[in-house]
Motif scaffolding. Structure first.
Motif, PDB file in Angstrom:
ATOM      1  N   LEU A 156       0.827  -1.196   0.000  1.00  0.00           N
ATOM      2  CA  LEU A 156       0.000   0.000   0.000  1.00  0.00           C
ATOM      3  C   LEU A 156       0.867   1.255   0.000  1.00  0.00           C
ATOM      4  O   LEU A 156       1.855   1.334   0.735  1.00  0.00           O
ATOM      5  N   LEU A 157       0.491   2.230  -0.818  1.00  0.00           N
ATOM      6  CA  LEU A 157       1.128   3.545  -0.795  1.00  0.00           C
ATOM      7  C   LEU A 157       0.195   4.469  -0.026  1.00  0.00           C
ATOM      8  O   LEU A 157      -0.996   4.561  -0.343  1.00  0.00           O
ATOM      9  N   PHE A 158       0.730   5.153   0.967  1.00  0.00           N
ATOM     10  CA  PHE A 158      -0.101   5.993   1.830  1.00  0.00           C
ATOM     11  C   PHE A 158       0.271   7.454   1.653  1.00  0.00           C
ATOM     12  O   PHE A 158       1.444   7.828   1.779  1.00  0.00           O
ATOM     13  N   PHE A 159      -0.734   8.269   1.354  1.00  0.00           N
ATOM     14  CA  PHE A 159      -0.549   9.700   1.173  1.00  0.00           C
ATOM     15  C   PHE A 159      -1.354  10.451   2.225  1.00  0.00           C
ATOM     16  O   PHE A 159      -2.512  10.117   2.479  1.00  0.00           O
ATOM     17  N   ASP A 160      -0.742  11.462   2.807  1.00  0.00           N
ATOM     18  CA  ASP A 160      -1.444  12.330   3.751  1.00  0.00           C
ATOM     19  C   ASP A 160      -1.544  13.727   3.150  1.00  0.00           C
ATOM     20  O   ASP A 160      -0.531  14.368   2.878  1.00  0.00           O
ATOM     21  N   GLY A 216       4.857   6.766   2.562  1.00  0.00           N
ATOM     22  CA  GLY A 216       5.689   5.614   2.226  1.00  0.00           C
ATOM     23  C   GLY A 216       4.900   4.379   1.843  1.00  0.00           C
ATOM     24  O   GLY A 216       3.690   4.423   1.618  1.00  0.00           O
ATOM     25  N   VAL A 217       5.631   3.268   1.801  1.00  0.00           N
ATOM     26  CA  VAL A 217       5.092   1.967   1.420  1.00  0.00           C
ATOM     27  C   VAL A 217       4.808   1.164   2.691  1.00  0.00           C
ATOM     28  O   VAL A 217       5.644   1.107   3.595  1.00  0.00           O
ATOM     29  N   PHE A 218       3.630   0.546   2.722  1.00  0.00           N
ATOM     30  CA  PHE A 218       3.221  -0.248   3.866  1.00  0.00           C
ATOM     31  C   PHE A 218       2.809  -1.640   3.418  1.00  0.00           C
ATOM     32  O   PHE A 218       2.289  -1.805   2.306  1.00  0.00           O
ATOM     33  N   ARG A 219       3.021  -2.622   4.293  1.00  0.00           N
ATOM     34  CA  ARG A 219       2.650  -4.004   3.988  1.00  0.00           C
ATOM     35  C   ARG A 219       1.709  -4.518   5.082  1.00  0.00           C
ATOM     36  O   ARG A 219       1.933  -4.257   6.269  1.00  0.00           O
ATOM     37  N   LEU A 220       0.692  -5.241   4.701  1.00  0.00           N
ATOM     38  CA  LEU A 220      -0.247  -5.787   5.658  1.00  0.00           C
ATOM     39  C   LEU A 220       0.501  -6.606   6.709  1.00  0.00           C
ATOM     40  O   LEU A 220       1.368  -7.411   6.392  1.00  0.00           O
ATOM     41  N   ALA A 221       0.146  -6.407   7.964  1.00  0.00           N
ATOM     42  CA  ALA A 221       0.926  -6.949   9.074  1.00  0.00           C
ATOM     43  C   ALA A 221       0.906  -8.470   9.141  1.00  0.00           C
ATOM     44  O   ALA A 221       1.838  -9.082   9.668  1.00  0.00           O
ATOM     45  N   PHE A 222      -0.147  -9.117   8.606  1.00  0.00           N
ATOM     46  CA  PHE A 222      -0.210 -10.573   8.726  1.00  0.00           C
ATOM     47  C   PHE A 222       0.599 -11.299   7.654  1.00  0.00           C
ATOM     48  O   PHE A 222       0.676 -12.523   7.654  1.00  0.00           O
ATOM     49  N   LEU A 223       1.218 -10.553   6.743  1.00  0.00           N
ATOM     50  CA  LEU A 223       2.026 -11.178   5.709  1.00  0.00           C
ATOM     51  C   LEU A 223       3.451 -11.422   6.188  1.00  0.00           C
ATOM     52  O   LEU A 223       4.017 -10.613   6.921  1.00  0.00           O
TER      53      LEU A 223
END
Length: 224
Positions: A156-160, A216-223
Motif C-alpha cells: 500500500l502507498l499511503f498519502f497524507d 511511504g510503502v506499507f505491507r499488511l501486518a499478517f504477511l
C-alpha cells in the motif's frame, strides 16, 4: 502544534524523517503490533497474487456489487477479504473469473488464519469489519520504506494530504486506486503507470522521498 501539523510530524517520524523527535499526540503512526496469526511465506505470495487479481477484476469489469463501501480504503478492505476467502467454483463465477491455469494457488488457510478475514484493528483498538485508511496503515500494516523500489505487489502507498488520507495499491509496474467520481458513469477506479505517477503534475501525489505528502510503502501486518 495544530492537528494537521501533528499528523504530518507523526508521518515523517514513521518514515524515518525525524526518528529522534518525540512522537506527538495520538496521531503518531507506529509499527503495527505483530498479529498472533500470520501467513507463511508461501501463503503470503499466494495472497498477494489473489489480491492483485481481485483488484484487476474491479478495474476491468467494474466494481463488484458485493463491494459496498467504495473509496480507497474500501477497495483495500474488499480485495483483502476476498483474497482470504476460498476461491471455489461458486466464488469464481460470482466474481467473473475464469477457472484456468493462470489462477494463483489456494492459500490453504487454517481456521485461525481464515479468521483474519474482516478483522480490522480500529483506531480505538477494537476489532471490526470497517477501518479507515489511516487506521489501516497505523494498526494493520507495517512500514516498509519511502522508496517505491522496496514495494512488493499488494503493498500500500499511503498519502497524507492534511485533512484526508489516501491509499493506493502497488500492482508491480502500475498503481491502482479509487478516487471520487467525476461523472455519473464514473466508478472512481483508476490505474496509472508508476513512471507517470512519479512525474505527476500535482506533486502532492508523487510517490517520491522528497514529497512530504507521501508517507511511504506499507505491507499488511499478517504477511510474512
Amino acid at each position: 502544534m495544530t492537528v494537521r501539523h501533528a499528523r504530518r510530524a507523526a508521518l515523517r517520524w514513521l518514515a524515518g524523517g525525524a526518528a529522534a523527535v518525540a512522537v506527538p499526540h495520538a496521531w503518531a503512526l507506529r509499527a503495527a503490533a505483530e498479529p498472533q496469526v500470520q501467513l507463511s511465506q508461501t501463503q503470503s505470495r499466494a495472497f498477494q497474487a489473489w489480491m492483485l487479481r481481485i483488484v484487476n477484476v474491479q478495474i476491468e469489469r467494474g466494481p463488484s456489487p458485493r463491494w459496498t463501501h467504495r473509496d480507497c480504503a474500501g477497495l483495500v478492505r474488499f480485495a483483502v477479504n476476498e483474497a482470504l476467502t476460498v476461491h471455489d467454483a461458486k466464488w469464481l463465477r460470482a466474481n467473473g473469473i475464469a477457472s484456468d491455469r493462470r489462477l494463483p494457488p489456494e492459500l490453504e488457510l487454517s481456521a485461525a488464519q481464515a479468521a483474519l478475514r474482516n478483522r480490522w484493528v480500529q483506531a480505538d483498538g477494537k476489532v471490526g469489519h470497517f477501518v479507515t485508511a489511516l487506521a489501516l496503515v497505523q494498526h494493520n500494516s507495517r512500514f516498509i520504506a519511502r522508496e517505491i523500489s522496496q514495494a512488493l505487489p499488494g503493498d500500500l502507498l499511503f498519502f497524507d494530504q492534511g485533512d484526508e488520507q489516501h491509499l493506493m495499491v502497488w500492482m508491480g509496474a502500475r498503481i491502482a486506486y479509487h478516487t471520487g467520481t467525476v461523472t455519473p458513469d464514473d466508478n472512481g477506479l483508476r490505474t496509472v503507470d508508476i513512471k507517470e505517477l512519479t512525474s505527476w503534475k500535482d506533486t502532492r501525489w508523487q510517490p517520491v522521498v522528497n514529497n512530504p505528502n507521501f508517507a511511504g510503502v506499507f505491507r499488511l501486518a499478517f504477511l510474512s
